[in-house]
Design an enzyme around this catalytic site. Structure first.
Site, PDB file in Angstrom:
ATOM      1  N   SER A 126      -6.628   8.162   4.828  1.00 46.26           N
ATOM      2  CA  SER A 126      -7.258   9.461   5.086  1.00 46.26           C
ATOM      3  C   SER A 126      -7.093   9.870   6.552  1.00 46.26           C
ATOM      4  O   SER A 126      -6.881   9.034   7.429  1.00 46.26           O
ATOM      5  CB  SER A 126      -8.741   9.374   4.742  1.00 46.26           C
ATOM      6  OG  SER A 126      -9.360   8.406   5.568  1.00 46.26           O
ATOM      7  N   LYS A 151      -3.116  -5.576   5.341  1.00 46.91           N
ATOM      8  CA  LYS A 151      -4.470  -5.402   4.789  1.00 46.91           C
ATOM      9  C   LYS A 151      -4.395  -4.277   3.747  1.00 46.91           C
ATOM     10  O   LYS A 151      -4.318  -3.102   4.078  1.00 46.91           O
ATOM     11  CB  LYS A 151      -5.498  -5.038   5.861  1.00 46.91           C
ATOM     12  CG  LYS A 151      -6.921  -5.184   5.306  1.00 46.91           C
ATOM     13  CD  LYS A 151      -7.865  -4.090   5.699  1.00 46.91           C
ATOM     14  CE  LYS A 151      -7.929  -2.865   4.877  1.00 46.91           C
ATOM     15  NZ  LYS A 151      -8.503  -2.896   3.549  1.00 46.91           N
ATOM     16  N   GLU A 177      -8.971  18.184   1.746  1.00 46.39           N
ATOM     17  CA  GLU A 177      -8.296  17.427   0.687  1.00 46.39           C
ATOM     18  C   GLU A 177      -9.327  16.905  -0.311  1.00 46.39           C
ATOM     19  O   GLU A 177     -10.293  16.254   0.080  1.00 46.39           O
ATOM     20  CB  GLU A 177      -7.548  16.245   1.300  1.00 46.39           C
ATOM     21  CG  GLU A 177      -6.728  15.488   0.262  1.00 46.39           C
ATOM     22  CD  GLU A 177      -6.024  14.266   0.847  1.00 46.39           C
ATOM     23  OE1 GLU A 177      -6.691  13.488   1.557  1.00 46.39           O
ATOM     24  OE2 GLU A 177      -4.829  14.090   0.572  1.00 46.39           O
ATOM     25  N   GLU A 209       0.387   8.015   8.134  1.00 46.02           N
ATOM     26  CA  GLU A 209       0.647   8.957   7.039  1.00 46.02           C
ATOM     27  C   GLU A 209      -0.688   9.271   6.393  1.00 46.02           C
ATOM     28  O   GLU A 209      -1.383   8.363   5.940  1.00 46.02           O
ATOM     29  CB  GLU A 209       1.613   8.360   6.008  1.00 46.02           C
ATOM     30  CG  GLU A 209       3.055   8.370   6.435  1.00 46.02           C
ATOM     31  CD  GLU A 209       3.612   9.745   6.738  1.00 46.02           C
ATOM     32  OE1 GLU A 209       3.050  10.746   6.255  1.00 46.02           O
ATOM     33  OE2 GLU A 209       4.586   9.824   7.495  1.00 46.02           O
ATOM     34  N   CYS A 228      -0.856  11.964  -2.295  1.00 49.35           N
ATOM     35  CA  CYS A 228      -0.941  12.729  -1.043  1.00 49.35           C
ATOM     36  C   CYS A 228      -0.067  13.967  -1.123  1.00 49.35           C
ATOM     37  O   CYS A 228      -0.303  14.946  -0.412  1.00 49.35           O
ATOM     38  CB  CYS A 228      -0.540  11.861   0.130  1.00 49.35           C
ATOM     39  SG  CYS A 228       1.033  11.039  -0.136  1.00 49.35           S
TER      40      CYS A 228
HETATM   41  P1  NAP Z   1      -8.833   5.459   3.586  1.00 52.08           P
HETATM   42  O1  NAP Z   1     -10.238   5.434   3.163  1.00 52.08           O
HETATM   43  O2  NAP Z   1      -8.486   6.100   4.878  1.00 52.08           O
HETATM   44  O3  NAP Z   1      -8.338   3.941   3.579  1.00 52.08           O
HETATM   45  C1  NAP Z   1      -7.000   3.592   3.863  1.00 52.08           C
HETATM   46  C2  NAP Z   1      -6.956   2.153   4.344  1.00 52.08           C
HETATM   47  O4  NAP Z   1      -7.648   2.060   5.600  1.00 52.08           O
HETATM   48  C3  NAP Z   1      -7.669   1.182   3.410  1.00 52.08           C
HETATM   49  O5  NAP Z   1      -6.996  -0.049   3.405  1.00 52.08           O
HETATM   50  C4  NAP Z   1      -9.022   1.043   4.076  1.00 52.08           C
HETATM   51  O6  NAP Z   1      -9.706  -0.130   3.732  1.00 52.08           O
HETATM   52  C5  NAP Z   1      -8.621   1.050   5.528  1.00 52.08           C
HETATM   53  N1  NAP Z   1      -9.710   1.354   6.453  1.00 52.08           N
HETATM   54  C6  NAP Z   1     -10.882   2.010   6.203  1.00 52.08           C
HETATM   55  N2  NAP Z   1     -11.615   2.082   7.334  1.00 52.08           N
HETATM   56  C7  NAP Z   1     -10.908   1.464   8.309  1.00 52.08           C
HETATM   57  C8  NAP Z   1     -11.126   1.215   9.690  1.00 52.08           C
HETATM   58  N3  NAP Z   1     -12.252   1.623  10.310  1.00 52.08           N
HETATM   59  N4  NAP Z   1     -10.169   0.564  10.404  1.00 52.08           N
HETATM   60  C9  NAP Z   1      -9.042   0.166   9.807  1.00 52.08           C
HETATM   61  N5  NAP Z   1      -8.774   0.351   8.498  1.00 52.08           N
HETATM   62  C10 NAP Z   1      -9.692   1.007   7.758  1.00 52.08           C
HETATM   63  O7  NAP Z   1      -7.896   6.169   2.489  1.00 52.08           O
HETATM   64  P2  NAP Z   1      -7.881   5.902   0.909  1.00 52.08           P
HETATM   65  O8  NAP Z   1      -9.093   6.534   0.319  1.00 52.08           O
HETATM   66  O9  NAP Z   1      -7.589   4.473   0.636  1.00 52.08           O
HETATM   67  O10 NAP Z   1      -6.574   6.713   0.472  1.00 52.08           O
HETATM   68  C11 NAP Z   1      -6.568   8.071   0.196  1.00 52.08           C
HETATM   69  C12 NAP Z   1      -5.985   8.836   1.368  1.00 52.08           C
HETATM   70  O11 NAP Z   1      -4.686   8.368   1.656  1.00 52.08           O
HETATM   71  C13 NAP Z   1      -5.817  10.315   1.070  1.00 52.08           C
HETATM   72  O12 NAP Z   1      -6.208  11.057   2.203  1.00 52.08           O
HETATM   73  C14 NAP Z   1      -4.326  10.458   0.830  1.00 52.08           C
HETATM   74  O13 NAP Z   1      -3.801  11.730   1.065  1.00 52.08           O
HETATM   75  C15 NAP Z   1      -3.795   9.464   1.801  1.00 52.08           C
HETATM   76  N6  NAP Z   1      -2.421   9.075   1.462  1.00 52.08           N
HETATM   77  C16 NAP Z   1      -1.407   9.523   2.264  1.00 52.08           C
HETATM   78  C17 NAP Z   1      -0.092   9.195   1.959  1.00 52.08           C
HETATM   79  C18 NAP Z   1       1.032   9.648   2.834  1.00 52.08           C
HETATM   80  O14 NAP Z   1       2.070   8.998   2.839  1.00 52.08           O
HETATM   81  N7  NAP Z   1       0.872  10.718   3.591  1.00 52.08           N
HETATM   82  C19 NAP Z   1       0.190   8.419   0.839  1.00 52.08           C
HETATM   83  C20 NAP Z   1      -0.871   7.991   0.046  1.00 52.08           C
HETATM   84  C21 NAP Z   1      -2.179   8.310   0.371  1.00 52.08           C
HETATM   85  P3  NAP Z   1     -10.737  -0.135   2.470  1.00 52.08           P
HETATM   86  O15 NAP Z   1      -9.921   0.043   1.270  1.00 52.08           O
HETATM   87  O16 NAP Z   1     -11.358  -1.434   2.534  1.00 52.08           O
HETATM   88  O17 NAP Z   1     -11.682   1.005   2.708  1.00 52.08           O
END
Ligand code: NAP
Length: 480
Positions: free
Chosen positions: A228, A174, A382, A249, A283
């Site tokens: 996140s 997904k 963040e 992650e 990130c």
């Molecule tokens: P996010 O809002 O947490 O979303 C990540 C994924 O989770 C998306 O596919 C999202 O779908 C899905 N999701 C949202 N709510 C969910 C739920 N209740 N159950 C299951 N899945 C759900 O994060 P983002 O805004 O896409 O990405 C930014 C974050 O990623 C930042 O915090 C960044 O630091 C982190 N990041 C970390 C790394 C690492 O390796 N440490 C690398 C890259 C990014 P939708 O898109 O449909 O909302």
């Protein structure tokens, strides 16, 4: 002109969902890349069922065939890096050279894990009982749900899909709802690689609608998530209740220390690179620049001067350093944090405004805040945008303490010419990845990636360390 429609991949077939959502270019909101379908619960069930049905044959199948399929995927990605890098820049907003770089990384990851198909080993050890031998082997985990964020729309799906398949698992991916284009292109390449139907499935749609049921689905054995901290923590709880293996992650608040003895030019370049390139949406981006007294004034002036040279614009235009923020909600969050920082007492010394350019997009002038302290929200939470703050400290010990003074622990850097401080920092930084005279962002594809504290949970991703998550250990005792 009608917009092209893109469907889910379930059991080797392209399947339309109940509705479609437009994928819009953040550099130019008038540009719609395509309409991407949204999966519903029934489609998720079908994808999981297909993966379960494919698992027995795939998990015990011929490893040469597995190698060849992954290698073919890598070859096609690399051959199409210009085209796919353009798609990536168009949907996510990083510059085209950054997009091509990310696609290249994705291709190399598939090539690396093609090799890993042939390198999985076990152990045979003597038993403490006479006449008995002990064999320790690794087996696939089962059907893995992969949930990925929007900021690396091809590299992150690749660094989860490639090891999952290499070690014999089946997959339901997904991707982030904001950027389905690269995930769809990857699914298309995988569908033509020789991998049997059902081994890899793509379900597009919103996290709340399709991500949550994926995590809780009884047919899913394990979840690998990047995103996140708030969503990650919730997924960890759900997996704990259902006794599923989970790997998370998450975010970062990565420190970059600049000591008095640093090479000023190098320190400025790596700080600006890490904080603002890819629009600060990494990130591993440096969001806290921790600077010692003796170099402070020179450093701040030099960073401001370098920031004044940055070209912000359409991600596909030539000569651009920084593209737009990826979405309106992220742009609003970035601007909010600049205001929050100022309210808390920080001084905005550069940037921080929304930019109006020739095309209507989510452009922002990178922001630099000084006079910040560790307790401020700007230094604890963040932001995930082109916003960096400076913390002034007296010397190395205080810099080290500040760098570790965070709930996160992904990447941490030090700019210094001192071997003593570099060595001490490598050992005492509470981050999963430590950089000496290098940006905190920018890592190799063949070695482990991940953090500590609130940044990561579970075993490492990437390199051969990926087998820890994507395999399970079996101990067999053989008598005479
Ligand atoms: P996010 O809002 O947490 O979303 C990540 C994924 O989770 C998306 O596919 C999202 O779908 C899905 N999701 C949202 N709510 C969910 C739920 N209740 N159950 C299951 N899945 C759900 O994060 P983002 O805004 O896409 O990405 C930014 C974050 O990623 C930042 O915090 C960044 O630091 C982190 N990041 C970390 C790394 C690492 O390796 N440490 C690398 C890259 C990014 P939708 O898109 O449909 O909302």
């Amino acid at each position: 002109m009608t917009t092209q429609k893109f469907d889910n991949l379930i059991n080797g077939e392209w399947v339309a969902g109940a509705k479609y959502a437009p994928n819009v270019n953040p550099s130019n909101l008038a540009d719609v890349i395509g309409d991407y379908t949204q999966a519903d619960a029934a489609q998720l069930d079908a994808a999981v069922a297909a993966a379960r049905a494919a698992f027995p044959a795939w998990s015990t199948g011929n490893i040469q065939a597995r190698h060849d399929a992954l290698d073919k995927i890598g070859t096609e990605i690399l051959a199409r890096r210009e085209e796919l890098g353009t798609l990536l820049a168009r949907e996510e907003g990083k510059t085209k050279p950054e997009g091509i770089g990310e696609v290249t990384r994705a291709g190399n990851i598939f090539k690396f894990f093609a090799g890993e198909c042939l390198r999985l080993t076990g152990e045979v050890v003597p038993s403490v009982r006479s006449g008995v031998t002990v064999e320790i082997t690794r087996e696939p985990v089962g059907v893995i749900g992969l949930i990925t964020p929007w900021n690396f729309p091809i590299a992150i799906p690749s660094w989860k899909i490639a090891p999952a398949l290499a070690y014999g698992n089946c997959v339901v991916l997904k991707p982030a709802d904001l950027v389905p284009g690269c995930a769809w292109a990857l699914a298309d390449i995988i569908s033509r690689s020789g991998i049997p139907a059902g081994v890899f499935n793509l379900v597009m749609g919103r996290g709340s609608v399709i991500g949550d049921p994926l995590v809780n689905h009884p047919g899913i054995d394990a979840i690998s998530f990047t995103g996140s901290q708030s969503v990650g923590a919730r997924i960890a709880q759900q997996c704990a209740v259902n006794l599923k293996k989970v790997q998370l992650e998450m975010g970062g608040k990565n420190p970059q220390i600049i000591l008095d003895d640093a090479d000023l030019k190098q320190a400025v370049e790596l700080s600006v690179q890490s904080a603002f390139f890819s629009t600060g949406q990494r990130c591993t981006a440096s969001s806290r620049l921790i600077v010692t007294d003796g170099i402070y004034a020179q450093f701040v002036e030099a960073v401001k001067a370098r920031m004044a040279t940055l070209k912000i614009g359409d991600a596909l235009a030539a000569g651009i350093d920084i593209g737009p923020v990826s979405s309106l909600s992220q742009l609003e969050q970035d601007l909010d944090y600049v205001a929050i920082g100022q309210k808390e007492g920080a001084t905005l010394v550069a940037g921080g405004d929304r930019l109006k350019l020739a095309t209507d997009g989510f452009y922002m002038q990178p922001a630099l805040l000084t006079d910040t302290t560790a307790e401020m929200r700007i230094n604890r939470e963040e932001v995930f945008g082109p916003v960096a703050s400076i913390i002034r400290v007296k010397g190395y010990e205080e810099a080290l303490a500040e760098s570790n003074n965070t709930p996160f622990g992904l990447s941490a850097g030090i700019a210094t010419t001192s071997l003593k401080y570099a060595a001490h920092f490598k050992r005492h930084s509470q981050a999963g990845m430590v950089m000496v005279n290098l940006p905190t962002a920018g890592v190799d594809y063949h070695v482990p990636f991940g953090g500590r504290k609130g940044s990561s949970f579970g075993s490492r991703e990437q390199g051969r360390y990926a087998q820890e998550f994507f395999t399970t250990v079996k101990t067999a005792y053989v008598g005479a």
